[in-house]
Design a protein around this motif. Structure first.
Motif, short mmCIF file in Angstrom:
data_model
loop_
_atom_site.label_atom_id
_atom_site.label_comp_id
_atom_site.label_asym_id
_atom_site.label_seq_id
_atom_site.Cartn_x
_atom_site.Cartn_y
_atom_site.Cartn_z
N VAL A 19 37.05 77.63 -76.11
CA VAL A 19 37.54 77.15 -74.82
C VAL A 19 37.62 78.32 -73.83
O VAL A 19 37.18 78.21 -72.68
CB VAL A 19 38.92 76.47 -74.96
N ILE A 20 38.15 79.44 -74.29
CA ILE A 20 38.29 80.62 -73.43
C ILE A 20 36.92 81.14 -73.02
O ILE A 20 36.67 81.40 -71.83
CB ILE A 20 39.11 81.71 -74.14
N ASN A 21 36.01 81.27 -73.97
CA ASN A 21 34.65 81.76 -73.66
C ASN A 21 33.93 80.84 -72.70
O ASN A 21 33.25 81.30 -71.77
CB ASN A 21 33.84 81.96 -74.93
N ILE A 24 35.32 81.40 -69.19
CA ILE A 24 34.83 82.66 -68.60
C ILE A 24 33.35 82.54 -68.22
O ILE A 24 32.93 82.99 -67.15
CB ILE A 24 35.04 83.83 -69.58
N ASN A 25 32.56 81.90 -69.08
CA ASN A 25 31.14 81.74 -68.80
C ASN A 25 30.87 80.90 -67.56
O ASN A 25 29.78 80.99 -66.98
CB ASN A 25 30.42 81.14 -70.01
N SER A 26 31.84 80.12 -67.13
CA SER A 26 31.65 79.33 -65.91
C SER A 26 31.47 80.22 -64.68
O SER A 26 30.96 79.78 -63.65
CB SER A 26 32.83 78.37 -65.69
N LEU A 27 31.85 81.49 -64.79
CA LEU A 27 31.71 82.43 -63.67
C LEU A 27 30.33 83.08 -63.62
O LEU A 27 29.98 83.71 -62.62
CB LEU A 27 32.76 83.54 -63.78
N VAL A 57 37.28 78.58 -63.49
CA VAL A 57 37.78 78.90 -64.83
C VAL A 57 38.70 77.80 -65.34
O VAL A 57 38.57 77.33 -66.48
CB VAL A 57 38.51 80.27 -64.82
N PHE A 58 39.62 77.34 -64.50
CA PHE A 58 40.55 76.29 -64.93
C PHE A 58 39.83 74.98 -65.18
O PHE A 58 40.08 74.30 -66.19
CB PHE A 58 41.67 76.10 -63.91
N ASP A 59 38.93 74.60 -64.28
CA ASP A 59 38.20 73.35 -64.44
C ASP A 59 37.39 73.34 -65.73
O ASP A 59 37.32 72.33 -66.43
CB ASP A 59 37.29 73.08 -63.24
N ALA A 60 36.77 74.48 -66.06
CA ALA A 60 35.99 74.56 -67.30
C ALA A 60 36.90 74.47 -68.52
O ALA A 60 36.56 73.80 -69.50
CB ALA A 60 35.18 75.86 -67.32
N ALA A 61 38.05 75.10 -68.46
CA ALA A 61 38.97 75.10 -69.60
C ALA A 61 39.57 73.72 -69.83
O ALA A 61 39.69 73.27 -70.97
CB ALA A 61 40.07 76.13 -69.38
N LYS A 62 39.92 73.02 -68.77
CA LYS A 62 40.61 71.74 -68.94
C LYS A 62 39.70 70.63 -69.47
O LYS A 62 40.20 69.60 -69.92
CB LYS A 62 41.29 71.31 -67.63
#
Length: 78
Positions: A19-21, A24-27, A57-62
Motif C-alpha cells: 500500500v505504501i509503495n 509513493i509510486n503515484s508520484l 499519495v492519499f488517493d492511491a493509498a485509500k
C-alpha cells in the motif's frame, strides 16, 4: 516553495508495504520532486505541486482500504 513530509499508515491489511509503495509510486508520473525516507516521503515544489502530490499519495493509498496519513508542511527550504 513548499515541502511536505508525508507518512502513510495502512490499517487492517496484511500487505502494508505494498500500500505504501503504491502510494509513493503515484508520484512517479508527476512533475514533482520527492525523496523516499525510512519513515516518510519528502515532497518539494510549488504550492500546487505539493498539494496535488499529497492528494495523489492519499488517493492511491485509500484504494486499498482504511489508511491514516500524517503530513507536515513547511514553507522553509530544506
Amino acid at each position: 516553495m513548499l515541502c511536505a513530509e508525508v507518512s502513510i499508515y495502512p490499517q487492517k491489511t496484511n500487505s502494508p508495504g505494498q500500500v505504501i509503495n503504491n502510494s509513493i509510486n503515484s508520484l512517479s508520473n508527476e512533475n514533482i520532486q520527492y525523496k523516499v525516507g525510512s519513515l516518510s516521503t519528502h515532497i518539494d515544489g510549488n504550492d500546487e505541486q505539493v498539494w496535488n502530490g499529497i492528494k495523489k499519495v492519499f488517493d492511491a493509498a485509500k484504494t486499498s482500504g482504511e489508511v491514516s496519513m500524517v503530513v507536515t508542511i513547511s514553507n522553509t527550504a530544506h
